[in-house]
Scaffold this motif. Structure first.
Motif, PDB file in Angstrom:
ATOM      1  N   ASN A  15       0.806  -1.217   0.000  1.00  0.00           N
ATOM      2  CA  ASN A  15       0.000   0.000   0.000  1.00  0.00           C
ATOM      3  C   ASN A  15       0.840   1.268   0.000  1.00  0.00           C
ATOM      4  O   ASN A  15       0.349   2.351  -0.313  1.00  0.00           O
ATOM      5  N   GLN A  16       2.088   1.126   0.433  1.00  0.00           N
ATOM      6  CA  GLN A  16       2.957   2.286   0.636  1.00  0.00           C
ATOM      7  C   GLN A  16       2.320   3.290   1.613  1.00  0.00           C
ATOM      8  O   GLN A  16       2.316   4.510   1.383  1.00  0.00           O
ATOM      9  N   CYS A  17       1.766   2.765   2.688  1.00  0.00           N
ATOM     10  CA  CYS A  17       1.160   3.605   3.722  1.00  0.00           C
ATOM     11  C   CYS A  17       0.850   2.732   4.928  1.00  0.00           C
ATOM     12  O   CYS A  17       1.148   1.537   4.942  1.00  0.00           O
ATOM     13  N   LEU A  18       0.230   3.327   5.930  1.00  0.00           N
ATOM     14  CA  LEU A  18      -0.189   2.593   7.124  1.00  0.00           C
ATOM     15  C   LEU A  18      -1.611   2.092   6.944  1.00  0.00           C
ATOM     16  O   LEU A  18      -2.476   2.793   6.408  1.00  0.00           O
ATOM     17  N   ILE A  19      -1.858   0.888   7.428  1.00  0.00           N
ATOM     18  CA  ILE A  19      -3.232   0.386   7.471  1.00  0.00           C
ATOM     19  C   ILE A  19      -3.853   0.776   8.808  1.00  0.00           C
ATOM     20  O   ILE A  19      -3.169   1.209   9.737  1.00  0.00           O
ATOM     21  N   ASP A  20      -5.177   0.608   8.907  1.00  0.00           N
ATOM     22  CA  ASP A  20      -5.907   1.113  10.063  1.00  0.00           C
ATOM     23  C   ASP A  20      -5.810   0.227  11.292  1.00  0.00           C
ATOM     24  O   ASP A  20      -5.849   0.721  12.415  1.00  0.00           O
ATOM     25  N   SER A  21      -5.702  -1.079  11.119  1.00  0.00           N
ATOM     26  CA  SER A  21      -5.801  -1.970  12.271  1.00  0.00           C
ATOM     27  C   SER A  21      -5.077  -3.274  11.986  1.00  0.00           C
ATOM     28  O   SER A  21      -4.867  -3.649  10.827  1.00  0.00           O
ATOM     29  N   LEU A  22      -4.722  -3.961  13.067  1.00  0.00           N
ATOM     30  CA  LEU A  22      -4.112  -5.279  12.953  1.00  0.00           C
ATOM     31  C   LEU A  22      -5.146  -6.386  12.958  1.00  0.00           C
ATOM     32  O   LEU A  22      -4.789  -7.570  12.874  1.00  0.00           O
ATOM     33  N   GLU A  23      -6.411  -6.034  13.056  1.00  0.00           N
ATOM     34  CA  GLU A  23      -7.464  -7.043  12.965  1.00  0.00           C
ATOM     35  C   GLU A  23      -7.495  -7.622  11.548  1.00  0.00           C
ATOM     36  O   GLU A  23      -7.021  -6.996  10.592  1.00  0.00           O
ATOM     37  N   PRO A  24      -8.122  -8.790  11.396  1.00  0.00           N
ATOM     38  CA  PRO A  24      -8.205  -9.378  10.045  1.00  0.00           C
ATOM     39  C   PRO A  24      -8.868  -8.468   9.021  1.00  0.00           C
ATOM     40  O   PRO A  24      -8.497  -8.482   7.852  1.00  0.00           O
ATOM     41  N   THR A  58      -7.076   4.835   5.472  1.00  0.00           N
ATOM     42  CA  THR A  58      -7.829   6.079   5.651  1.00  0.00           C
ATOM     43  C   THR A  58      -6.878   7.261   5.743  1.00  0.00           C
ATOM     44  O   THR A  58      -5.707   7.119   6.108  1.00  0.00           O
ATOM     45  N   GLN A  59      -7.429   8.417   5.430  1.00  0.00           N
ATOM     46  CA  GLN A  59      -6.679   9.651   5.615  1.00  0.00           C
ATOM     47  C   GLN A  59      -6.348   9.856   7.089  1.00  0.00           C
ATOM     48  O   GLN A  59      -5.277  10.367   7.422  1.00  0.00           O
ATOM     49  N   ILE A  60      -7.249   9.460   7.972  1.00  0.00           N
ATOM     50  CA  ILE A  60      -7.054   9.721   9.394  1.00  0.00           C
ATOM     51  C   ILE A  60      -5.773   9.066   9.897  1.00  0.00           C
ATOM     52  O   ILE A  60      -4.901   9.714  10.490  1.00  0.00           O
ATOM     53  N   THR A  61      -5.635   7.769   9.680  1.00  0.00           N
ATOM     54  CA  THR A  61      -4.458   7.058  10.179  1.00  0.00           C
ATOM     55  C   THR A  61      -3.174   7.638   9.602  1.00  0.00           C
ATOM     56  O   THR A  61      -2.212   7.903  10.323  1.00  0.00           O
ATOM     57  N   ASN A  62      -3.151   7.854   8.304  1.00  0.00           N
ATOM     58  CA  ASN A  62      -1.927   8.315   7.663  1.00  0.00           C
ATOM     59  C   ASN A  62      -1.684   9.792   7.893  1.00  0.00           C
ATOM     60  O   ASN A  62      -0.530  10.223   8.014  1.00  0.00           O
ATOM     61  N   GLY A  63      -2.753  10.584   7.991  1.00  0.00           N
ATOM     62  CA  GLY A  63      -2.577  11.993   8.305  1.00  0.00           C
ATOM     63  C   GLY A  63      -2.052  12.216   9.715  1.00  0.00           C
ATOM     64  O   GLY A  63      -1.182  13.057   9.949  1.00  0.00           O
ATOM     65  N   ARG A  93       9.406   8.148   3.849  1.00  0.00           N
ATOM     66  CA  ARG A  93       8.056   7.620   3.635  1.00  0.00           C
ATOM     67  C   ARG A  93       6.972   8.701   3.714  1.00  0.00           C
ATOM     68  O   ARG A  93       5.805   8.423   3.467  1.00  0.00           O
ATOM     69  N   ARG A  94       7.343   9.907   4.047  1.00  0.00           N
ATOM     70  CA  ARG A  94       6.350  10.973   4.205  1.00  0.00           C
ATOM     71  C   ARG A  94       5.626  11.277   2.888  1.00  0.00           C
ATOM     72  O   ARG A  94       4.428  11.552   2.880  1.00  0.00           O
ATOM     73  N   ALA A  95       6.351  11.225   1.785  1.00  0.00           N
ATOM     74  CA  ALA A  95       5.726  11.518   0.493  1.00  0.00           C
ATOM     75  C   ALA A  95       4.599  10.539   0.192  1.00  0.00           C
ATOM     76  O   ALA A  95       3.557  10.916  -0.373  1.00  0.00           O
ATOM     77  N   ALA A  96       4.770   9.276   0.596  1.00  0.00           N
ATOM     78  CA  ALA A  96       3.721   8.279   0.361  1.00  0.00           C
ATOM     79  C   ALA A  96       2.488   8.577   1.205  1.00  0.00           C
ATOM     80  O   ALA A  96       1.350   8.412   0.747  1.00  0.00           O
ATOM     81  N   LEU A  97       2.691   9.021   2.444  1.00  0.00           N
ATOM     82  CA  LEU A  97       1.544   9.366   3.283  1.00  0.00           C
ATOM     83  C   LEU A  97       0.811  10.589   2.743  1.00  0.00           C
ATOM     84  O   LEU A  97      -0.418  10.674   2.822  1.00  0.00           O
ATOM     85  N   ILE A  98       1.562  11.530   2.196  1.00  0.00           N
ATOM     86  CA  ILE A  98       0.935  12.715   1.606  1.00  0.00           C
ATOM     87  C   ILE A  98      -0.013  12.318   0.489  1.00  0.00           C
ATOM     88  O   ILE A  98      -1.108  12.867   0.342  1.00  0.00           O
ATOM     89  N   GLN A  99       0.368  11.332  -0.281  1.00  0.00           N
ATOM     90  CA  GLN A  99      -0.489  10.899  -1.377  1.00  0.00           C
ATOM     91  C   GLN A  99      -1.824  10.343  -0.882  1.00  0.00           C
ATOM     92  O   GLN A  99      -2.847  10.469  -1.548  1.00  0.00           O
ATOM     93  N   THR A 103      -8.290   8.120  -4.763  1.00  0.00           N
ATOM     94  CA  THR A 103      -8.338   6.686  -5.057  1.00  0.00           C
ATOM     95  C   THR A 103      -7.627   5.864  -3.989  1.00  0.00           C
ATOM     96  O   THR A 103      -7.778   4.640  -3.946  1.00  0.00           O
ATOM     97  N   LYS A 104      -6.838   6.513  -3.138  1.00  0.00           N
ATOM     98  CA  LYS A 104      -6.095   5.784  -2.107  1.00  0.00           C
ATOM     99  C   LYS A 104      -6.852   5.682  -0.789  1.00  0.00           C
ATOM    100  O   LYS A 104      -6.618   4.778   0.004  1.00  0.00           O
ATOM    101  N   ALA A 105      -7.749   6.660  -0.511  1.00  0.00           N
ATOM    102  CA  ALA A 105      -8.481   6.656   0.758  1.00  0.00           C
ATOM    103  C   ALA A 105      -9.791   7.403   0.566  1.00  0.00           C
ATOM    104  O   ALA A 105      -9.868   8.337  -0.244  1.00  0.00           O
ATOM    105  N   PRO A 106     -10.839   7.024   1.312  1.00  0.00           N
ATOM    106  CA  PRO A 106     -12.128   7.715   1.182  1.00  0.00           C
ATOM    107  C   PRO A 106     -12.010   9.184   1.570  1.00  0.00           C
ATOM    108  O   PRO A 106     -11.133   9.572   2.349  1.00  0.00           O
TER     109      PRO A 106
END
Length: 839
Positions: A561-570, A576-581, A593-599, A605-608
């Protein structure tokens, strides 16, 4: 610092807590209390202390003295103090109170425990106690108020009001009234009894009320067709006038109930009053709405003749609908007014610029925050009226910039600290806790808010007072660490999930956003420990934050994904913008890795898309922190400006820019929410560029970024006084003119963008300023100028603090120094600089 001085308690409490004698049902209970006092002479000085659970209105000889107390948890009960010499007279006097209690079994705001009814009063005249609440007082369960009514909503939990004017007790506040049929008050205990174990003096000034007339009045129903000679309503415009003219409502058919819609023009919150010049009886149903999604709340059963109705509790909205039912004759309405209530703010902060939309965003945001500033910072002044840690972290910061409000923030921080559990948990909300409920990021937001308070006000006394609460809160988090050091829920503790109203995060546990906010709180706790001289504790907390950030990066980052996911649950691999922002804002990931989070924030298309203003504020802050000022400003225009385009007079809890044109949130959502007014801070802090670099603005940074703006001006209230900036820009040449005003004892760093790479000169009071210089070289230009330093964004000038106010004038010009002689040659822009023109 604060100008408000909390009152002192009496030298000795002699009053007793009293209430109505016990009966089976004591929820939604209106109680009238009275006592007579005979005085030989008019006193020169008289002071009374009063409290009640939940609300009192105090009268002396028929005149209203005040209303209170500040909402509180009974264990930490507020009391008020009044100078009442002007209300007393020689001869018989009557002390009276109308009190209200939600009820000992009622589920109040979000199931918070309101506690039982109680009233406390003590009067001292010239240092001697002359009257106290005790069993000699007379009490009467108010016969005009129906007790068994419906809750207003599942969120707020207050009761609707049904008032019957035919049962009104008239004259009960006067000495001539016969109260022989009233019952003696029931004594509950002395001061210090349960549940009122601690009495606290009022910590903020009395709230302000402003009398507001309607802007417009409309028919809602009509019993005759168009063209009829008579209508149900005549002269509706009279309600817009502050005179004796009347609007007349006369039902013409028994199967129609005429209605008026009263529009106050903006959302108003306070006490609505309906003055009736004459009536033959009938019922007025009163519906309220922040939009035309109206909710029926109160009913007033009229008696014949003139009368006035005011619901006892606060109401709110832009619109009132008055529906007239079963009226045997005309009803003449003289006035419908709102006594709008809020904390007594001063409009000390300011933001103005060349974009009128941004000016409207700031002004409406400021008004939103003001309406949510009552006895504490409220999430929303109508639906819940609750103090939340998350809302406080945003709302208090906005109020600092808009009003310079310190007392309310200090009081709200203390109020939540007093509710801290023995294990260290700061509950998510007040003024009373919701037992068995926790939002994991909210204790962290309380810590973050305390640090923001210190940075703005440099109130070290409050940090010292509340730091033990901070330590216990950190211990609570540490006790919930899993084997890798992340916060982990315990199934038995009722830990819920929030993050945002519409977070788009389906997972319920192991949320990255919670861990990131917790990590930032640990850093703030470390900074407080350092400020208090606890070097070892600060080091330990910083190590915990470093380890936590590393764990977050390791476990939540996904290369695919080149970013952080929201949770470690299945099902938690959503993005989301929230987690990465938040990871971007709080510096969680490695620089590469900051440039990837900016995207994630910029590419839909990457987050709602973001639809809730709460976390959208943090996303704007994340864009600014990444240097994307243009993108942050466009988000403000699109999101908050979009609400204004749909008629918002206060900012909404949620807004979807992609919803059909004209769509507004439905009744579930609040249309006045303090944590959704983020631009009140973002605009002056980042685009006027005024921020504290040291606690209390001992050192302030000016870094204006005008982008496509021609000019900007701002004022920020600080403990030292207002800090002001006026900045103008020539958008063709990118040259600036700045005027900065600094109060005494304030140092400054001014970052001035240069008009081009290796080109441009900064002038201070008309003299060119050399780059990368210090000492006598720069002090010759101005004694307070200590050093200059070239940065990627421009030239930074450092000014020392001093005992006097400073006014600085700076400008940039498109010039380039050529040759060794240092001659200044003005060059046209042309194509010399390869940097793309932002326009």
């Amino acid at each position: 610092m604060s100008a408000y001085k909390p009152p002192k308690p009496p030298a000795r409490w002699e009053a007793q807590w009293i209430w109505h004698p016990p009966q089976e049902d004591m929820d939604n209970f209106h109680l009238l209390l009275r006592q007579e006092l005979l005085l030989d002479s008019t006193p020169e000085q008289a002071i009374c202390w009063v409290s009640a659970n939940s609300i009192y209105e105090l009268y002396i000889n028929g005149r209203c003295v005040g209303r209170g107390p500040s909402p509180s948890y009974p264990k930490w009960q507020y009391f008020d103090c009044y100078e009442v010499g002007e209300f007393l007279k020689q001869g018989p006097n009557v002390i009276a109170a109308h009190c209200y209690n939600f009820g000992p079994t009622m589920e109040s705001v979000l199931r918070q425990d309101p506690g039982p009814g109680g009233f406390l009063f003590q009067l001292d005249i010239e240092g001697q106690t002359v009257l106290v609440s005790d069993s000699s007082w007379g009490v009467l369960h108010d016969p005009s108020q129906q007790q068994r009514t419906e809750p207003i909503s599942g969120h707020r939990g207050g009761f609707k009001e049904v008032c019957d004017a035919n049962g009104e007790v008239t004259g009960w506040q006067q000495a001539e009234f016969d109260d022989s049929a009233w019952q003696p008050a029931h004594v509950l205990g002395v001061v210090g009894c349960e549940p009122w174990e601690n009495l606290i003096p009022r910590e903020i000034p009395p709230l302000r009320r402003e009398r507001i007339l309607p802007r417009d009045v409309f028919y809602h129903t009509c019993g005759r067709t168009y063209g009829a000679q008579r209508y149900d309503v005549s002269a509706p415009e009279a309600l817009r006038q502050d005179d004796d003219s009347c609007t007349v409502v006369e039902p013409l058919r028994p199967d129609f109930a005429p209605s008026l819609i009263v529009d106050f023009g903006v959302n108003t919150f306070g006490y609505y009053e309906i003055e009736i010049a004459d009536s033959a009886g009938g019922t007025i149903e009163i519906s309220y709405g922040e939009s035309l999604n109206l909710t029926l709340v109160d009913r007033f059963i009229m008696r014949p003749g003139p009368q006035t109705y005011r619901p006892f509790e606060r109401r709110g909205g832009r619109y009132l609908m008055l529906t007239f039912r079963d009226c045997p004759g005309p009803v003449k309405l003289r006035r419908v007014v709102c006594y709008r209530q809020s904390y007594p703010v001063e409009y000390r902060g300011q933001f103005r610029c060349s974009d009128e939309l941004l000016n409207r965003v700031w002004e409406i945001g400021r008004y939103t925050v003001q309406m949510c500033m009552q006895d504490h910072y409220e999430d929303c002044p109508w639906r819940e009226q609750t103090l939340y840690c998350g809302d406080l972290a945003v709302g208090a910061l906005l109020s600092y910039y808009a009003f310079g409000t310190q007392d309310l923030a200090r009081k709200s921080l203390r109020q939540l600290a007093r509710l801290q559990d023995k294990d260290g948990l700061i509950p998510p909300q007040g003024p009373a806790p919701w037992p068995g409920t926790c939002l994991p990021e909210y204790p962290a937001f309380w810590v973050i808010s305390l640090w923001d308070y210190y940075m703005h006000w440099a109130d070290k006394d409050l940090i010292e007072e509340l730091f033990p609460n901070v330590v216990r809160c950190m211990d609570w988090y540490a006790a919930h660490h899993d084997e890798v050091g992340l916060f982990a829920r315990r199934q038995s503790e009722g830990v819920s999930r929030f993050i945002d109203n519409l977070s788009n995060i389906p997972a319920e546990t192991q949320l990255a956003a919670e861990q990131i906010i917790y990590c930032q709180a640990v850093r703030c706790a470390a900074a407080m420990a350092e400020a208090l001289g606890g070097a070892q504790l600060s080091a330990d907390l910083n190590e915990r934050a470093t380890n936590l950030a590393a764990t977050i990066k390791r476990l939540f980052w996904r290369e695919g994904n080149q970013c952080l996911i929201d949770s470690l649950e299945p099902d938690g691999d959503t993005v989301t913008q929230i987690t990465n922002g938040l990871a971007l804002l709080y510096d969680i990931v490695r620089p590469e890795r900051r440039a990837a989070l900016i995207q994630v924030l910029l590419d839909p298309t990457k987050a709602p898309p973001m639809r809730a203003g709460y976390m959208n504020f943090y996303m704007v802050e994340a864009l600014v922190g990444a240097g994307l000022y243009r993108e942050a400003l466009e988000r403000i225009r699109e999101y908050w400006g979009g609400m204004i385009g749909r008629g918002a007079t206060t900012f909404w809890e949620t807004y979807d820019p992609e919803s059909p044109e004209g769509t507004i949130p439905q009744r579930l959502w609040s249309l006045c929410h303090e944590f959704c007014a983020g631009p009140v801070y973002s605009l002056p802090a980042h685009f006027a560029g005024i921020r504290a670099r040291k606690p209390g603005f001992a050192l302030v940074e000016f870094a204006p970024r005008l982008l496509d703006l021609d000019w900007v001006q701002a004022a920020v209230p600080t403990p030292r006084g207002e800090i002001r900036l006026i900045c103008r820009q020539n958008r063709q040449t990118k040259c600036l003119e700045l005027q900065v005003s600094l109060p005494p004892q304030t140092g400054a760093e001014i970052l001035i963008p240069l008009p081009g790479r290796d080109i441009g000169t900064v002038y201070l009071d008309g003299q060119p300023v050399p780059a990368d210089a210090e000492g006598e070289t720069v002090r010759k230009i101005k004694p307070a100028l200590a050093a200059t330093r070239t940065e990627a964004d421009g030239l930074r000038l450092h000014f020392d603090s001093g005992p006097d106010m400073k006014s600085l004038r700076l400008a940039t010009r498109r010039e380039r120094v050529l040759g060794t002689g240092g001659n200044i040659i003005t060059r046209p822009w042309g194509q010399w600089d390869a940097t793309p023109n932002p326009d």
